[in-house]
Motif scaffolding. Structure first.
Motif, PDB file in Angstrom:
ATOM      1  N   LYS A 266      15.977  41.028  68.493  1.00 38.35           N
ATOM      2  CA  LYS A 266      14.894  41.319  68.762  1.00 38.35           C
ATOM      3  C   LYS A 266      13.542  41.375  67.740  1.00 38.35           C
TER       4      LYS A 266
ATOM      5  N   ALA B 221      10.276  43.049  66.644  1.00 40.01           N
ATOM      6  CA  ALA B 221       8.647  43.250  67.875  1.00 40.01           C
ATOM      7  C   ALA B 221       7.677  43.561  66.674  1.00 40.01           C
TER       8      ALA B 221
ATOM      9  N   SER C 156      -0.847  44.659  75.694  1.00 43.81           N
ATOM     10  CA  SER C 156      -0.068  45.505  75.918  1.00 43.81           C
ATOM     11  C   SER C 156       1.357  44.575  75.267  1.00 43.81           C
ATOM     12  N   GLY C 157       2.875  45.353  75.083  1.00 39.27           N
ATOM     13  CA  GLY C 157       3.438  44.686  73.856  1.00 39.27           C
ATOM     14  C   GLY C 157       3.804  44.465  72.363  1.00 39.27           C
ATOM     15  N   CYS C 158       2.389  44.412  72.191  1.00 39.99           N
ATOM     16  CA  CYS C 158       2.435  43.922  70.920  1.00 39.99           C
ATOM     17  C   CYS C 158       3.076  44.626  69.356  1.00 39.99           C
ATOM     18  N   GLY C 159       3.292  45.999  69.665  1.00 38.92           N
ATOM     19  CA  GLY C 159       3.819  46.599  68.727  1.00 38.92           C
ATOM     20  C   GLY C 159       3.311  47.708  67.957  1.00 38.92           C
ATOM     21  N   LYS C 160       2.020  48.533  69.121  1.00 37.67           N
ATOM     22  CA  LYS C 160       1.480  48.903  68.537  1.00 37.67           C
ATOM     23  C   LYS C 160       2.148  51.121  68.543  1.00 37.67           C
TER      24      LYS C 160
ATOM     25  N   GLU D  12      -2.191  56.465  73.162  1.00 37.41           N
ATOM     26  CA  GLU D  12      -2.250  56.249  74.137  1.00 37.41           C
ATOM     27  C   GLU D  12      -2.830  57.613  74.849  1.00 37.41           C
TER      28      GLU D  12
HETATM   29  N1  LIG Z   1      13.201  50.674  73.004  1.00 35.39           N
HETATM   30  C1  LIG Z   1      13.186  49.890  73.172  1.00 35.39           C
HETATM   31  N2  LIG Z   1      14.201  48.995  73.577  1.00 35.39           N
HETATM   32  C2  LIG Z   1      14.373  47.402  72.961  1.00 35.39           C
HETATM   33  N3  LIG Z   1      12.828  46.767  73.053  1.00 35.39           N
HETATM   34  C3  LIG Z   1      11.732  47.379  73.080  1.00 35.39           C
HETATM   35  C4  LIG Z   1      11.721  48.870  73.297  1.00 35.39           C
HETATM   36  N4  LIG Z   1      10.479  49.318  72.903  1.00 35.39           N
HETATM   37  C5  LIG Z   1       9.659  48.721  72.638  1.00 35.39           C
HETATM   38  N5  LIG Z   1      10.441  47.336  73.047  1.00 35.39           N
HETATM   39  C6  LIG Z   1       9.290  46.054  72.969  1.00 35.39           C
HETATM   40  O1  LIG Z   1       8.818  45.895  71.428  1.00 35.39           O
HETATM   41  C7  LIG Z   1       7.827  45.461  71.623  1.00 35.39           C
HETATM   42  C8  LIG Z   1       7.120  46.213  71.204  1.00 35.39           C
HETATM   43  O2  LIG Z   1       6.463  47.131  71.308  1.00 35.39           O
HETATM   44  P1  LIG Z   1       5.350  48.363  72.328  1.00 35.39           P
HETATM   45  O3  LIG Z   1       5.997  49.545  73.103  1.00 35.39           O
HETATM   46  O4  LIG Z   1       5.808  48.899  70.774  1.00 35.39           O
HETATM   47  O5  LIG Z   1       4.813  47.742  72.312  1.00 35.39           O
HETATM   48  P2  LIG Z   1       2.838  48.275  72.772  1.00 35.39           P
HETATM   49  O6  LIG Z   1       1.634  47.533  72.342  1.00 35.39           O
HETATM   50  O7  LIG Z   1       2.528  49.788  72.716  1.00 35.39           O
HETATM   51  O8  LIG Z   1       2.648  47.820  74.595  1.00 35.39           O
HETATM   52  P3  LIG Z   1       1.695  49.652  74.935  1.00 35.39           P
HETATM   53  O9  LIG Z   1       0.015  49.116  74.483  1.00 35.39           O
HETATM   54  O10 LIG Z   1       1.991  48.236  76.368  1.00 35.39           O
HETATM   55  O11 LIG Z   1       2.200  50.440  75.368  1.00 35.39           O
HETATM   56  C9  LIG Z   1       7.475  44.804  73.004  1.00 35.39           C
HETATM   57  O12 LIG Z   1       8.011  42.839  73.203  1.00 35.39           O
HETATM   58  C10 LIG Z   1       8.644  45.614  74.018  1.00 35.39           C
HETATM   59  O13 LIG Z   1       9.485  44.677  74.900  1.00 35.39           O
END
Ligand SMILES: Nc1ncnc2c1ncn2[C@@H]1O[C@H](COP(=O)(O)OP(=O)(O)OP(=O)(O)O)[C@@H](O)[C@H]1O
Ligand SMILES: [Mg+2]
Lengths: 177, 258, 422
Positions: B23, B25, B45-49, B180
């Motif tokens: 996948k 990211a 959320s989940g956008c990859g920050k 955060e």
């Molecule tokens: N350890 C991991 N294993 C597999 N996929 C992951 C892992 N960590 C994150 N992902 C995937 O990567 C993508 C980005 O995740 P990330 O944690 O960077 O999001 P985020 O922007 O920090 O979200 P949030 O605001 O909720 O913290 C997500 O779709 C998540 O499912």
């Protein structure tokens, strides 16, 4: 389990001893201790493994983010956090193994002699209990009573060992949690 | 900060792709971070920050299935290069996590951990000084100076987070990454930490991930907006918040999103 | 300053390398011991799964068996096969002296009479005819054939005579000695004769003991754990109980054996040497293990789940039974299996409650006297006969197989069903 090892590893230790020019009796305290030590490896390592995996990932991340190497993280963060559990598992392993030492001494040469030479044949509490009780004695028999007294000694020894370890762990926890 | 009117770029990321197993990211991220400024990363959320943030000090190495492609250049040096030493890199780039994660050790030991492993203090006095300074900088000194040798886990959530910040700055990093940092804190503690960030930017370059638009607007000079693994827009906070170029950015900022 | 840093970094990396080296050597050592252990057991034990048979021509002469012309089934059952069997062996060397005849007889197991009888019962038309019959070779010849017996010892230090060896070699030459899979090792009970000894009785004894142990320990332990973890007030008394459970888990097993002996046998007068008593004793030992495992997995269920259920208006009881306990089951079950595996390998307490007695029948219920696998190993290991040496290892292999399967099972349950709460 310790028992099977005694049958195989005991003689092996004896061979090694002979190769090094030492007269190691297969029933000696050294052999018994050696076998026990070897056989509780899987026990302790699997229990400790559980404890170590349960240390939260965030602690590891915190340490790596500070620029620590893997071994530094292990030694300074993970190990101290897991120590109480590790001590507990070692203790559990050792006291369980004590119960099986009889077999190590079983085969022959059940010499109930008081010796501080770890290479000589000795007996263990467990072995003594079995030797005494293996026949059918009446319950009032002084020999039977002696065996129960030995059992009680064994119980008390492990109990105090346990309580002691619990104290240590508790002190340690107070400091760090 | 500008030198002779030219922006100083501290971190320069080029075509960064990140994969978790199969996948993907992050898609082709190109983002420059200015020195001695606060850069906010926002997005749903989940956008990859967090993923991007963790690329900057190679914390993604810790995750087995994670692969990072592209270049991230810090001080003219590509940190994804094989010759890069992660230990030295992480010494220069500190990190504060979303949930406070003090070590199960005393407050003092928590702070002295970094300086000890990096050999920064020659004597006990020097170490005391580092600990005191770090705690002062993190606005925690007054609260804990009498209980330095009590466990760090015994502090309140906000105090723990400031302890983690103090821990991060104890090794004098050039960059501090914050994921955060205020999400578990009350408004007062949040305000304290925001103040602290403003203070810290004098000596450090700061990148902060936040879900609070207001916070991004308050503390940052630059902002990057992420969406579904892509960097949609980035630029000065003023511009992003007042007249964003991209419709999605505007929708997100005004709360009309999704 | 920078130079110092460089130096420090290098030494840190060296420390890292050293640390890895220690770790690797520890693993290497552990694996080495394991290999030695497994290798020794397999190399001495694998021959026990083969059994040596002598193929001897038997003439089913009605006269030798004192049978009439047309014997009924009962007649065949009751007939005297001993003379026939003896005659069969003597026929191997017609010129044998009396002493040599005795040697001939000793070349097969004392089951030879029964083996010949079974042959005839299977096919009554054999009367008056001659047929090659498989007879179990004596354990000494078995060992000779497997190459475990030193043939070059002087005769008076051997259990096989020169004469027996001579006849045996002749048989080998004629292709009348055969090695086949040793089914009787699994189907026969224990015996004083190594060639006839099997693990059936101790195997059943182990199964019965473990079942008794499970039936008693599991419900008690789970209920105790649920009560202590979910319902019990936190006070000095429950603290005390907690400390004691932890202590019990670390008590040497032989103490539980003493308990079984002193209470179950002496006070309650339960029958000695039975899997029932063995199982109860083992359950005392397994109880703390299961309680600890169950409590640990209950503890690992995050409070948010309980709070969620309580907030929906579920009672404490419903919350526990609907949410907490099901979520804790994988951990509890794997802990239980590990506890049972420990109990299965336990020797000392069973010896104390008399399960060490020689049992040559296969127990049909937990109330029949029985041995157990580890005790069987102990009994055989104490026997002097060479034929038992390989049996010891073979029995260890069987037991190890069981333990490995159980542990694997526990691992699978854990990794498949256990949820990770982060
Ligand atoms: N350890 C991991 N294993 C597999 N996929 C992951 C892992 N960590 C994150 N992902 C995937 O990567 C993508 C980005 O995740 P990330 O944690 O960077 O999001 P985020 O922007 O920090 O979200 P949030 O605001 O909720 O913290 C997500 O779709 C998540 O499912
Ligand atoms: Mg995140």
């Amino acid at each position: 389990m310790v028992f099977f090892a005694a049958l195989t590893v005991g003689p092996f230790l004896k061979d090694i001893g002979t190769a090094m020019g030492l007269e190691v009796s297969a029933e000696s305290a050294l052999a018994a201790g050696g076998v026990m030590g070897i056989m509780i490896i899987p026990f302790i390592s699997s229990l400790s493994d559980d404890v170590i995996t349960s240390v939260p990932q965030s602690l590891r991340d915190g340490s790596y983010a500070m620029g620590a190497t893997k071994s530094e993280t292990i030694k300074k963060v993970i190990f101290p956090a897991a120590l109480p559990g590790i001590v507990g598992s070692i203790l559990l392993g050792v006291s369980r193994a004590v119960g099986e030492t009889m077999i190590v001494v079983m085969a022959s040469g059940l010499a109930a002699n008081l010796t501080f030479n770890p290479l000589e044949s000795t007996s263990t509490i467990t072995a003594q209990i079995v030797v005494i009780l293996i026949g059918d004695q009446a319950f009032g028999d002084p020999k039977t009573q002696a065996a129960f007294a030995l059992g009680m000694t064994l119980f008390l020894v492990t109990l105090s060992l346990n309580i002691f370890a619990l104290r240590v762990v508790k002190k340690y926890r107070e400091k760090y949690e | 900060m500008k030198k002779n009117g030219v922006k100083m770029i501290k971190i320069n990321s080029k075509n960064v792709d990140v994969f978790y197993g199969k996948k993907q990211a992050l898609f082709n991220i190109n983002l420059d971070i200015e020195e001695n400024q606060v850069t906010a990363l926002i997005g749903p959320s989940g956008c990859g920050k967090s993923t991007f943030l963790r690329c900057l000090n190679r914390m993604n190495d810790v995750i087995d299935i994670c692969r990072v492609k592209g270049q991230i250049i810090i001080n003219d040096f590509d940190i994804n290069d094989k010759s890069c030493d992660v230990v030295r890199l992480r010494e220069k780039i500190g990190m504060v996590f979303q949930k406070p994660n003090p070590f199960p050790k005393t407050i003092y030991e928590n702070i002295s951990y970094g300086p000890t492993i990096h050999g920064m203090a020659q004597s006990k006095n020097e170490m005391d000084e580092i600990v005191e300074n770090s705690l002062k900088k993190a606005a925690l000194w007054e609260e804990v100076k009498d209980r330095l040798h009590e466990p760090g886990t015994g502090l309140s959530g906000g105090q723990q987070q400031r302890l983690c910040i103090a821990r991060a700055i104890s090794v004098k990093p050039e960059v501090i990454l914050m994921d955060e940092p205020c999400s578990a804190l009350d408004p007062i503690a949040t305000a304290q930490i925001e103040e602290l960030i403003d203070e810290l930017k004098k000596d450090h370059t700061i990148i902060i991930v936040t879900h609070s638009m207001a916070q991004a607007a308050r503390v940052s000079q630059n902002t990057g907006f992420f969406h579904l693994g892509e960097l949609i827009e980035h630029g000065s906070t003023d511009k992003i918040f007042k007249n964003p170029e991209n419709k999605r950015t505007q929708d997100y900022i005004t709360g009309r999103f999704g | 300053m920078n130079k110092n840093k460089e130096k420090l970094l290098n030494s840190r990396y060296r420390a890292e390398k050293r640390f890895q080296f220690y770790g690797k050597s520890a693993i290497f050592l552990a694996l080495l011991f394991l290999t030695i252990f497994i290798f020794k057991i397999f190399s001495t034990g694998y021959t026990a799964f083969q059994k040596t048979w002598l193929i001897v021509p038997v003439t089913f002469d009605a006269e030798t068996m004192y049978l009439d012309e047309n014997p009924s089934k009962e007649d065949l059952e009751d007939a005297d096969y001993f003379d026939l069997a003896l005659q069969t062996m003597f026929n191997l060397d017609k010129s044998a002296s009396e002493k040599q005849q005795n040697d001939l007889k000793r070349m097969v197991s004392y089951f030879f009479e029964r083996e010949i009888k079974r042959e005839l019962l299977n096919d009554p038309s054999l009367i008056g005819k001659t047929k090659d019959v498989y007879l179990t070779a004596s354990d000494d010849l078995d060992q000779v054939f497997k190459g475990n017996y030193p043939r070059d010892l002087p005769e008076d230090q051997r259990r096989v005579t020169d004469y027996q060896l001579k006849i045996f070699d002749q048989l080998v030459e004629q292709g009348r000695v055969e090695s086949k899979f040793n089914l009787s090792f699994f189907t026969y009970p224990d015996s004083r004769e190594a060639e006839l000894a099997g693990i059936a009785s101790s195997f059943m004894g182990s199964i019965f003991s473990i079942v008794v142990c499970l039936v008693i320990a599991f419900p008690v332990a789970v209920l105790a754990a649920i009560y202590l973890e979910e319902f019990a007030p936190k006070n000095r008394f429950t603290d005390f109980i907690e400390v004691n459970i932890n202590n019990l888990a670390a008590v040497p097993s032989i103490v539980f054996g003493l308990l079984g002996l002193g209470i179950l046998l002496a006070v309650f007068q339960l029958p000695r040497s039975t899997p029932l008593v063995g199982g109860i004793t083992l359950s005392l030992m397994t109880l703390p293990t299961i309680i600890i495992a169950c409590r640990a997995s209950l503890k690992a269920v995050p409070p948010s789940i309980r709070e969620a259920a309580l907030a929906m208006g579920a009672s404490k009881m419903q919350t526990t039974m609907h949410h907490t306990v099901p979520l804790s089951m994988p951990g509890t079950l794997s802990g239980t299996i590990i506890g049972l595996a420990q109990a299965l390998g336990e020797t000392a307490p069973l010896i104390l409650i008399g399960m060490v007695a020689f049992v040559n029948t296969i127990p049909g219920s937990p109330l029949d006297p029985a041995a157990s696998l580890p005790v069987q190993i102990y009994i055989w290991a104490e026997s002097a006969e060479r034929g038992f040496v390989e049996k010891v290892s073979a029995c260890i292999m069987v037991l190890l197989g069981f333990l490995i399967i159980m542990n694997l099972f526990a691992q699978i349950i854990r990794h498949k069903f256990e949820k990770k709460w982060s």
